[in-house]
Motif scaffolding. Structure first.
Motif, PDB file in Angstrom:
ATOM      1  N   PRO A  80       0.834  -1.205   0.000  1.00  0.00           N
ATOM      2  CA  PRO A  80       0.000   0.000   0.000  1.00  0.00           C
ATOM      3  C   PRO A  80       0.869   1.256   0.000  1.00  0.00           C
ATOM      4  CG  PRO A  80      -0.021  -1.033   2.153  1.00  0.00           C
ATOM      5  CD  PRO A  80       0.701  -1.969   1.232  1.00  0.00           C
ATOM      6  N   LEU A  81       0.309   2.318  -0.537  1.00  0.00           N
ATOM      7  CA  LEU A  81       1.031   3.580  -0.585  1.00  0.00           C
ATOM      8  C   LEU A  81       1.122   4.178   0.811  1.00  0.00           C
ATOM      9  CD1 LEU A  81      -0.631   5.162  -3.725  1.00  0.00           C
ATOM     10  CD2 LEU A  81       1.596   4.066  -3.589  1.00  0.00           C
ATOM     11  N   LYS A  82       2.304   4.690   1.134  1.00  0.00           N
ATOM     12  CA  LYS A  82       2.509   5.321   2.439  1.00  0.00           C
ATOM     13  C   LYS A  82       2.779   6.793   2.215  1.00  0.00           C
ATOM     14  CE  LYS A  82       4.402   1.231   4.618  1.00  0.00           C
ATOM     15  NZ  LYS A  82       5.538   0.651   5.302  1.00  0.00           N
ATOM     16  N   ARG A  83       2.104   7.607   2.957  1.00  0.00           N
ATOM     17  CA  ARG A  83       2.308   9.047   2.869  1.00  0.00           C
ATOM     18  C   ARG A  83       2.966   9.512   4.155  1.00  0.00           C
ATOM     19  NH1 ARG A  83      -3.132  11.304  -0.031  1.00  0.00           N
ATOM     20  NH2 ARG A  83      -2.921   9.992  -1.864  1.00  0.00           N
ATOM     21  N   VAL A  84       4.033  10.259   3.996  1.00  0.00           N
ATOM     22  CA  VAL A  84       4.794  10.745   5.136  1.00  0.00           C
ATOM     23  C   VAL A  84       4.697  12.259   5.159  1.00  0.00           C
ATOM     24  CG1 VAL A  84       7.069  10.868   6.204  1.00  0.00           C
ATOM     25  CG2 VAL A  84       6.373   8.801   4.991  1.00  0.00           C
ATOM     26  N   ILE A  85       4.369  12.784   6.310  1.00  0.00           N
ATOM     27  CA  ILE A  85       4.315  14.230   6.497  1.00  0.00           C
ATOM     28  C   ILE A  85       5.616  14.654   7.147  1.00  0.00           C
ATOM     29  CG2 ILE A  85       3.135  16.141   7.624  1.00  0.00           C
ATOM     30  CD1 ILE A  85       0.602  14.420   7.551  1.00  0.00           C
ATOM     31  N   MET A  86       6.380  15.432   6.435  1.00  0.00           N
ATOM     32  CA  MET A  86       7.665  15.887   6.947  1.00  0.00           C
ATOM     33  C   MET A  86       7.440  17.117   7.824  1.00  0.00           C
ATOM     34  SD  MET A  86       9.661  13.668   5.645  1.00  0.00           S
ATOM     35  CE  MET A  86      11.259  14.325   5.937  1.00  0.00           C
ATOM     36  N   LEU A  87       7.977  17.080   9.019  1.00  0.00           N
ATOM     37  CA  LEU A  87       7.867  18.189   9.955  1.00  0.00           C
ATOM     38  C   LEU A  87       9.247  18.799  10.162  1.00  0.00           C
ATOM     39  CD1 LEU A  87       5.556  16.617  12.660  1.00  0.00           C
ATOM     40  CD2 LEU A  87       4.904  18.139  10.827  1.00  0.00           C
ATOM     41  N   ARG A  88       9.307  20.100  10.187  1.00  0.00           N
ATOM     42  CA  ARG A  88      10.551  20.780  10.435  1.00  0.00           C
ATOM     43  C   ARG A  88      10.401  21.536  11.748  1.00  0.00           C
ATOM     44  NH1 ARG A  88      12.952  24.974   6.154  1.00  0.00           N
ATOM     45  NH2 ARG A  88      10.736  24.990   5.750  1.00  0.00           N
ATOM     46  N   VAL A  89      11.183  21.134  12.721  1.00  0.00           N
ATOM     47  CA  VAL A  89      11.095  21.730  14.049  1.00  0.00           C
ATOM     48  C   VAL A  89      12.009  22.946  14.096  1.00  0.00           C
ATOM     49  CG1 VAL A  89      11.430  21.333  16.503  1.00  0.00           C
ATOM     50  CG2 VAL A  89      10.629  19.483  15.063  1.00  0.00           C
TER      51      VAL A  89
END
Length: 91
Positions: A80-89
């Motif tokens: 399955p497709l995985k979506r990653v949300i990139m966070l910049r702290v």
């Protein structure tokens, strides 16, 4: 008298806008279904409420009857497709 009519029209327009934009998709589909049973045009209601017309009646136009999702129809992508949300702290 005219002020009350104008205010009532504005309130109805705001209610319709709220129903077409912010209600969950399941409730919008139920509203389209109920209004189409009352004699309103289902295609116009589906376009207004941003749903697909005749969903759930078995005509396979909405895709709810499909057993395999369209994304997994490719032979090369079995996972399955995985979506990653990139966070910049920022500190």
């Amino acid at each position: 008298m005219w002020q009350q009519v104008i205010v009532a029209l504005i309130v109805v327009a705001a209610l319709v806008h709220f129903c077409t934009k912010y209600l969950p998709a399941a409730l919008r589909k139920q509203i389209v279904y109920l209004l189409s049973r009352r004699g309103f045009d289902q295609n116009k209601l589906a376009k207004l409420f941003n749903t697909k017309s005749s969903c759930g009646d078995g005509c396979s136009s909405c895709g709810s009857c499909e057993t395999t999702p369209a994304a997994s129809s490719d032979a090369s992508s079995s996972a399955p497709l995985k979506r990653v949300i990139m966070l910049r702290v920022q500190r």
